[in-house]
Design a protein around this motif. Structure first.
Motif, short mmCIF file in Angstrom:
data_model
loop_
_atom_site.label_atom_id
_atom_site.label_comp_id
_atom_site.label_asym_id
_atom_site.label_seq_id
_atom_site.Cartn_x
_atom_site.Cartn_y
_atom_site.Cartn_z
N ASP A 19 0.79 -1.23 0.00
CA ASP A 19 0.00 0.00 0.00
C ASP A 19 0.83 1.29 0.00
OD1 ASP A 19 0.93 -0.36 2.59
OD2 ASP A 19 -1.02 -0.39 3.56
N HIS A 20 1.90 1.34 0.78
CA HIS A 20 2.58 2.63 0.99
C HIS A 20 3.32 3.15 -0.24
CE1 HIS A 20 1.63 1.92 5.16
NE2 HIS A 20 2.19 3.05 5.53
N SER A 21 4.08 2.28 -0.88
CA SER A 21 4.99 2.80 -1.91
C SER A 21 4.59 2.41 -3.32
CB SER A 21 6.42 2.35 -1.61
OG SER A 21 6.50 0.94 -1.63
N GLY A 52 2.97 -2.88 11.90
CA GLY A 52 4.06 -1.92 11.91
C GLY A 52 3.62 -0.63 11.29
N ASP A 53 2.63 -0.01 11.93
CA ASP A 53 2.02 1.20 11.38
C ASP A 53 1.18 1.85 12.46
OD1 ASP A 53 1.35 2.29 8.36
OD2 ASP A 53 -0.15 2.78 9.87
N SER A 54 1.38 3.13 12.66
CA SER A 54 0.74 3.78 13.81
C SER A 54 -0.78 3.87 13.69
CB SER A 54 1.33 5.17 14.02
OG SER A 54 1.14 5.97 12.89
N HIS A 55 -1.30 3.84 12.46
CA HIS A 55 -2.76 3.97 12.31
C HIS A 55 -3.51 2.65 12.48
CE1 HIS A 55 -1.37 7.81 10.67
NE2 HIS A 55 -2.38 8.24 11.39
N THR A 56 -2.81 1.67 13.04
CA THR A 56 -3.46 0.42 13.43
C THR A 56 -4.60 0.69 14.41
OG1 THR A 56 -1.31 -0.60 13.14
CG2 THR A 56 -2.95 -1.91 14.29
N GLY A 72 -8.57 10.60 0.17
CA GLY A 72 -8.04 9.24 0.29
C GLY A 72 -7.48 9.00 1.68
N SER A 73 -6.64 7.97 1.83
CA SER A 73 -5.96 7.55 3.07
C SER A 73 -6.83 6.65 3.95
CB SER A 73 -5.49 8.74 3.91
OG SER A 73 -6.50 9.14 4.83
N CYS A 74 -6.17 5.98 4.89
CA CYS A 74 -6.90 5.07 5.78
C CYS A 74 -7.87 5.82 6.69
CB CYS A 74 -5.92 4.25 6.61
SG CYS A 74 -4.76 5.24 7.56
N THR A 75 -7.80 7.13 6.72
CA THR A 75 -8.76 7.91 7.51
C THR A 75 -10.09 8.06 6.77
OG1 THR A 75 -6.87 9.18 8.30
CG2 THR A 75 -9.04 10.04 8.84
N GLY A 127 -4.33 2.84 -2.77
CA GLY A 127 -3.03 2.88 -2.10
C GLY A 127 -2.97 4.07 -1.16
N CYS A 128 -1.85 4.24 -0.51
CA CYS A 128 -1.69 5.34 0.46
C CYS A 128 -1.53 6.69 -0.25
CB CYS A 128 -0.50 5.08 1.36
SG CYS A 128 -0.71 3.65 2.43
N SER A 129 -0.89 6.65 -1.40
CA SER A 129 -0.82 7.82 -2.28
C SER A 129 -0.29 9.06 -1.58
CB SER A 129 -2.22 8.06 -2.88
OG SER A 129 -2.23 9.12 -3.78
N MET A 130 -0.99 10.17 -1.74
CA MET A 130 -0.48 11.45 -1.27
C MET A 130 -0.59 11.61 0.25
SD MET A 130 -1.28 15.23 -2.69
CE MET A 130 -0.75 15.16 -4.39
N CYS A 131 -1.10 10.60 0.95
CA CYS A 131 -1.06 10.67 2.41
C CYS A 131 0.38 10.67 2.89
CB CYS A 131 -1.82 9.50 3.03
SG CYS A 131 -1.62 9.44 4.81
N ILE A 132 1.23 9.93 2.19
CA ILE A 132 2.62 9.79 2.65
C ILE A 132 3.62 10.16 1.57
CG2 ILE A 132 2.71 7.29 2.17
CD1 ILE A 132 4.37 7.13 4.88
N ALA A 133 3.14 10.33 0.33
CA ALA A 133 3.99 10.85 -0.75
C ALA A 133 5.24 10.03 -0.99
CB ALA A 133 4.33 12.32 -0.47
N SER A 144 -6.54 13.13 4.69
CA SER A 144 -5.66 12.19 5.40
C SER A 144 -5.51 12.63 6.85
CB SER A 144 -4.32 12.09 4.66
OG SER A 144 -3.75 13.36 4.49
N ASN A 145 -4.47 12.20 7.52
CA ASN A 145 -4.40 12.33 8.97
C ASN A 145 -3.21 13.14 9.49
OD1 ASN A 145 -2.29 10.32 8.60
ND2 ASN A 145 -3.99 8.91 8.30
N ARG A 146 -2.26 13.49 8.61
CA ARG A 146 -1.08 14.20 9.10
C ARG A 146 -0.77 15.40 8.23
NH1 ARG A 146 1.87 8.71 11.03
NH2 ARG A 146 0.93 8.81 13.10
S1 SF4 Z 1 -2.96 5.94 4.25
FE1 SF4 Z 1 -1.39 7.19 5.19
S2 SF4 Z 1 -1.64 6.96 7.36
FE2 SF4 Z 1 -2.80 5.32 6.39
S3 SF4 Z 1 -1.44 3.58 6.36
FE3 SF4 Z 1 -1.15 4.65 4.43
S4 SF4 Z 1 0.51 6.10 4.79
FE4 SF4 Z 1 -0.18 5.39 6.80
#
Ligand code: SF4
Lengths: 192, 471
Positions: free
Chosen positions: B64-66, B131-135, B349-352, B410-416, B432-434
């Motif tokens: 998902d991330h990259s 291994g991800d804080s948004h668990t 987008g994003s898991c949020t 995917g995670c896309s622009m949430c984490i770039a 997103s969340n950050r």
């Molecule tokens: S969408 Fe963003 S916050 Fe959620 S898992 Fe992916 S990178 Fe982490």
């Protein structure tokens, strides 16, 4: 892991509070599959300008920062993402301890697993260290105190974490040694 | 028996060895989620120590991330060789250790915190780590779910356990009724603004109250997702009929007699009457407004109609310095209204906020309207299932007709990490969340908001109130 009993080193001060792990190491450096060599990327977006040259005003780029081993940072250090690349990068740069008045939970846990000692001080001691960059400090795990010129401050450290740090034990070994208990728990859970 | 909270019940049920003064508890993990970025070094440790994955069937991996989210992107046709190598490594590790992988291009692929719940793997009373804080997202089901670092990913792979000290509990009670145009995202941004980005440190949050009970599962996930942004170890919501109805429709929830047994145990999970929390805060849900952030952490948030605060008015020196730095980075002036602030990009987008209800919300604003000239809008579904569901409802056409990009999950622009990123200096309204410095691209500036507010900004080309458009 190498046992750690005492750390004697100079400090670098990064006074901002709420320093998140995206600042400690930006996400674009997380495509690695290694744990090493991340010191280059430590605080990359604060440390380098857009042409990749060091910004002279950033604390880590100042001459006194060379050889420093303790990072003193503002409150709530290490918040945000769980990336263990953050302590890997700090260790690789040469830091052996991080001092603040509060440290985020996941970062603290990750730091302990990499021989980076998280030191949480009371507000007064923290202020003193924030105000004296380059101070020589002694962090003693035995007595759980940080000492600097005119200052001796206690800090909390979980007994288990302390035991692991002081004896160079890693937690994985401890968990693997629990496998009997884990077998028993799984059997009981199946029967429930 | 002593009255216990939801957290205490889930904790107690998973203690393999209780904590003592000398040692933390050994806590059993029911479900371990894995993704490409935080796992390769953990698998290396297993190989170094000649360890096996103890419970491959309790482990599930996704990409998902990259990964790229470019429409029509082919499997592994990835421009960035490092990202490609990382994805290949995950595939090899999963094959070697016999772990179910939802690889790029497969039906089950998606953001790790989207696919667990939609598969029905996220269940009440479970312990879940990744291994991800948004668990923390998975706590919406009454699970105890928290993020761990890569070393602990290795611990869980090898032993199915983590070492933990028991957290304290913080009840976040939100009573009342959310007004039209006010969403779960606004609720959680208001909570974080109230308790602060370090306010939950050392605590598991439990969200209670009538406004929380009225939320759908998808909205509850939005709330629990951002618990980490308050520094909390986890966020939880007691399971109820809303939870059970959602789960009954998922492919991997228990079926038949197993469902009946599970349901009986789930009904016993909510906190007992009189159970004590270490701390509590109360928020009036009826008074909440749509929220938006103005600074560089999620706690720097205001009602949409608010004005950028003035650092000069803040007595605490550290807080003042932090606000000054944030406003410099964001290039915003004290006292400036947020409404009307021009923007360049909108990220939905994003898991949020990338589940079907989020996309429906955004589409309700964009339907029959056009994205403002010069604004780039990315709509990135959280998973392939979400993408298909949205397409079945015609939401993709709503977005495309409006001039937004309908992308791959995917995670896309949430984490770039994958090429979807802001240019230096650009402003984005993002679901997103950050909003950390550089999070969405080096030098990029993020306003966090709900899908409704993001869609309204897409149409207006500036920060706008979605309730105005609804009228
Ligand atoms: S969408 Fe963003 S916050 Fe959620 S898992 Fe992916 S990178 Fe982490």
């Amino acid at each position: 892991m190498e046992p750690i009993r005492r750390i004697v080193a100079r400090t670098v001060v990064l006074p901002q509070r709420d320093v998140d792990t995206d600042q400690i190491i930006p996400a674009r450096y997380l495509k690695t599959t290694e744990r090493t060599g991340l010191g280059q990327a430590l605080f990359a977006d604060w440390r380098y300008d857009k042409d990749g040259k060091p910004r002279p005003e950033f604390p880590l780029n100042q001459p006194e920062a060379q050889g420093a081993g303790v990072l003193v940072a503002g409150a709530n250090f290490g918040c945000g993402s769980s990336r263990e690349h953050a302590p890997w990068a700090l260790r690789d740069f040469g830091f052996r301890a991080v001092v603040s008045s509060s440290i985020a939970d996941i970062f603290r846990s990750n730091a302990l697993k990499n021989g980076l000692v998280p030191v949480v001080l009371d507000a007064e001691a923290h202020q003193k260290l924030l105000a004296s960059p380059g101070a020589q400090v002694t962090i003693d795990l035995e007595t759980r105190t940080l000492a600097a010129d005119g200052l001796t401050a206690p800090f909390p450290l979980d007994p288990f974490a302390r035991h692991c740090l002081m004896n160079g034990i890693d937690e994985l070994g401890f968990l693997v040694s629990q496998s009997r208990a884990i077998d028993a728990w799984e059997e009981a859970a199946c029967a429930r | 028996m002593k009255a216990r909270t939801l957290f205490e019940k889930v904790w107690d049920a998973h203690v393999v060895e209780p904590e003592t003064a000398e040692t933390p508890a050994v806590l059993y993990v029911d479900l371990h989620l894995v993704h490409e970025v935080t796992s390769p070094q953990a698998f290396d440790v297993l190989r170094e120590r000649k360890l096996r994955v103890r419970r491959p069937e309790r482990t599930i991996a996704t990409m998902d991330h990259s990964i790229p989210t470019t429409p029509g992107s082919k499997r592994f046709a990835i421009a960035d060789p490092q990202a490609a190598a990382q994805l290949r490594r995950l595939e090899e590790n999963c094959a070697e250790f016999d772990i179910e992988l939802h690889a790029l291009g497969t039906e089950g692929q998606g953001i790790v915190h989207i696919i667990g719940p939609e598969l029905g793997l996220t269940q009440p009373g479970h312990t879940i780590v990744c291994g991800d804080s948004h668990t923390s997202t998975h706590g919406a089901f009454g699970a105890l779910a928290f993020g761990v670092g890569t070393s602990e990913v290795g611990h869980v792979l090898a032993t199915q356990c983590v070492l933990q000290r028991k957290a304290r509990t913080l009840e976040v009670r939100v009573d009342g009724q959310l007004r039209p145009g006010v969403t779960a995202k606004d609720l959680i941004l208001a909570v974080i603004a109230r308790i602060g980005v370090g306010g939950g440190t050392g605590h598991v949050l439990e969200y209670t109250g009538s406004a929380v009970r009225a939320l759908s599962m998808e909205q509850r996930m939005t709330v629990c997702n951002m618990s980490i942004e308050a520094g909390a170890r986890a966020g939880m919501i007691a399971p109820d009929d809303t939870t059970f109805e959602y789960l009954a429709k998922t492919p991997r929830a228990p079926k038949g007699a197993a469902w009946d047994r599970a349901l009986a145990s789930w009904r016993a999970l909510p906190s007992d009457a009189g159970a004590a929390y270490h701390r509590a805060v109360a928020i009036d849900g009826s008074a909440l407004e749509p929220m938006i952030t103005y600074g560089t952490n999620p706690g720097m948030a205001l009602p949409l109609g608010g004005r950028v605060p003035d650092p000069a008015a803040i007595p605490d020196a550290a807080a003042r310095a932090s606000l000054e730095k944030a406003l410099r980075y964001m290039d915003l002036r004290p006292g400036q209204p947020l409404l009307g602030q021009e923007i360049n990009v909108v990220f939905i987008g994003s898991c949020t906020n990338s589940r079907i209800e989020d996309l429906r919300g955004a589409a309700s604003v964009l339907r029959g309207r056009k994205v403002a000239k010069g604004v780039r809008v990315l709509v990135v579904p959280g998973s392939r299932r979400v993408k298909h569901a949205a397409e079945a409802e015609g939401l993709d056409r709503v977005f495309s007709d409006a001039g937004a990009e309908w992308r791959e999950p995917g995670c896309s622009m949430c984490i770039a990490m994958n090429g979807d990123q802001l240019e230096p200096g650009q402003y984005a309204v993002s679901t997103s969340n950050r909003n950390f410095e550089g999070r969405q691209g080096k030098g990029g500036r993020t306003f966090l908001a709900s899908p409704l507010t993001a869609a309204a900004a897409a149409v207006a080309g500036r920060i706008a109130d979605p309730r105005e458009l609804a009228r």
